[in-house]
Write an enzyme that holds these catalytic residues in place. Structure first.
Site, PDB file in Angstrom:
ATOM      1  N   HIS A   1      -9.477 -22.864 -26.232  1.00  0.00           N
ATOM      2  CA  HIS A   1     -10.849 -22.956 -25.724  1.00  0.00           C
ATOM      3  C   HIS A   1     -11.356 -21.544 -25.440  1.00  0.00           C
ATOM      4  O   HIS A   1     -10.593 -20.571 -25.482  1.00  0.00           O
ATOM      5  CB  HIS A   1     -10.891 -23.803 -24.449  1.00  0.00           C
ATOM      6  CG  HIS A   1      -9.956 -23.344 -23.380  1.00  0.00           C
ATOM      7  ND1 HIS A   1     -10.147 -22.206 -22.633  1.00  0.00           N
ATOM      8  CD2 HIS A   1      -8.770 -23.854 -22.961  1.00  0.00           C
ATOM      9  CE1 HIS A   1      -9.154 -22.057 -21.793  1.00  0.00           C
ATOM     10  NE2 HIS A   1      -8.280 -23.028 -21.980  1.00  0.00           N
TER      11      HIS A   1
HETATM   12  P1  TYD Z   1      -6.604 -25.939 -19.120  1.00  0.00           P
HETATM   13  O1  TYD Z   1      -7.317 -24.708 -18.663  1.00  0.00           O
HETATM   14  O2  TYD Z   1      -7.285 -26.821 -20.120  1.00  0.00           O
HETATM   15  O3  TYD Z   1      -5.170 -25.557 -19.662  1.00  0.00           O
HETATM   16  P2  TYD Z   1      -4.776 -24.436 -20.731  1.00  0.00           P
HETATM   17  O4  TYD Z   1      -4.051 -23.411 -19.946  1.00  0.00           O
HETATM   18  O5  TYD Z   1      -3.908 -25.112 -21.708  1.00  0.00           O
HETATM   19  O6  TYD Z   1      -6.035 -23.934 -21.299  1.00  0.00           O
HETATM   20  O7  TYD Z   1      -6.231 -26.789 -17.825  1.00  0.00           O
HETATM   21  C1  TYD Z   1      -5.521 -28.006 -17.909  1.00  0.00           C
HETATM   22  C2  TYD Z   1      -5.945 -28.859 -16.739  1.00  0.00           C
HETATM   23  O8  TYD Z   1      -5.502 -28.261 -15.517  1.00  0.00           O
HETATM   24  C3  TYD Z   1      -7.457 -28.964 -16.615  1.00  0.00           C
HETATM   25  O9  TYD Z   1      -7.927 -30.128 -17.240  1.00  0.00           O
HETATM   26  C4  TYD Z   1      -7.686 -29.021 -15.125  1.00  0.00           C
HETATM   27  C5  TYD Z   1      -6.506 -28.337 -14.512  1.00  0.00           C
HETATM   28  N1  TYD Z   1      -6.780 -26.988 -13.963  1.00  0.00           N
HETATM   29  C6  TYD Z   1      -7.218 -26.872 -12.664  1.00  0.00           C
HETATM   30  O10 TYD Z   1      -7.415 -27.875 -11.944  1.00  0.00           O
HETATM   31  N2  TYD Z   1      -7.428 -25.621 -12.142  1.00  0.00           N
HETATM   32  C7  TYD Z   1      -7.243 -24.488 -12.875  1.00  0.00           C
HETATM   33  O11 TYD Z   1      -7.438 -23.358 -12.376  1.00  0.00           O
HETATM   34  C8  TYD Z   1      -6.826 -24.614 -14.252  1.00  0.00           C
HETATM   35  C9  TYD Z   1      -6.625 -23.399 -15.121  1.00  0.00           C
HETATM   36  C10 TYD Z   1      -6.601 -25.875 -14.751  1.00  0.00           C
END
Ligand code: TYD
Length: 139
Positions: free
Chosen positions: A52
């Protein structure tokens, strides 16, 4: 935003025979105010994280333990950067598509971010990202 704005940043390293120490301060070692930190761990072999871009969030990613690759993409150019030391990290400005893969066993990714968590700040649709980013690079 372009991948040339992504920056590998060396952090201070205080050598000590008792064990080394590194640190970072907002607006000094990294170019933003820190609003949030999170970490990614226990990643099963072969898994990918990220996938993303953010509309406003800037991040700084450090491999506190082990190693992994960060793939960055501005819609025109792509680059793979391997992180494997705890005394440097990758600054990623807003508007860059990123994913993380090739996590080694027991690796630990530590991330500081310029915003509190908000799903509204995510761009998760790659074709929409391409459209918006290519349009903004042309203007
Ligand atoms: P995401 O940022 O999509 O993960 P990736 O590191 O793979 O990009 O985050 C996964 C899930 O974790 C998201 O749907 C909600 C939760 N999340 C939080 O609640 N707080 C945060 O600071 C982050 C980064 C994620």
């Amino acid at each position: 935003m372009q991948i040339s704005n992504v920056q590998l940043i060396n952090l201070p390293k205080v050598f000590d025979e008792r064990g080394n120490l590194s640190f970072l301060e907002a607006n000094k070692h990294i170019p933003f105010e820190i609003k949030r930190s999170y970490w990614i761990y226990d990643v099963p072999g072969g898994e990918q994280r990220g996938g993303h871009a953010y509309i406003t969030t800037e991040e700084f990613i450090v491999a506190l333990s082990g190693s992994f690759d960060v793939l960055i993409d501005d819609g025109r150019n792509k680059q793979r950067i391997s992180l494997n030391r705890s005394y440097y990290g990758l600054y990623i400005p807003k508007g860059i598509w990123r994913s993380m893969e090739n996590f080694s066993t027991n690796s630990l990714a530590f991330i500081v971010a310029s915003t509190v968590y908000s799903e509204h700040d995510y761009q998760r649709d790659y074709s929409q990202f391409l459209m918006l980013n290519n349009a903004s690079q042309e203007s």
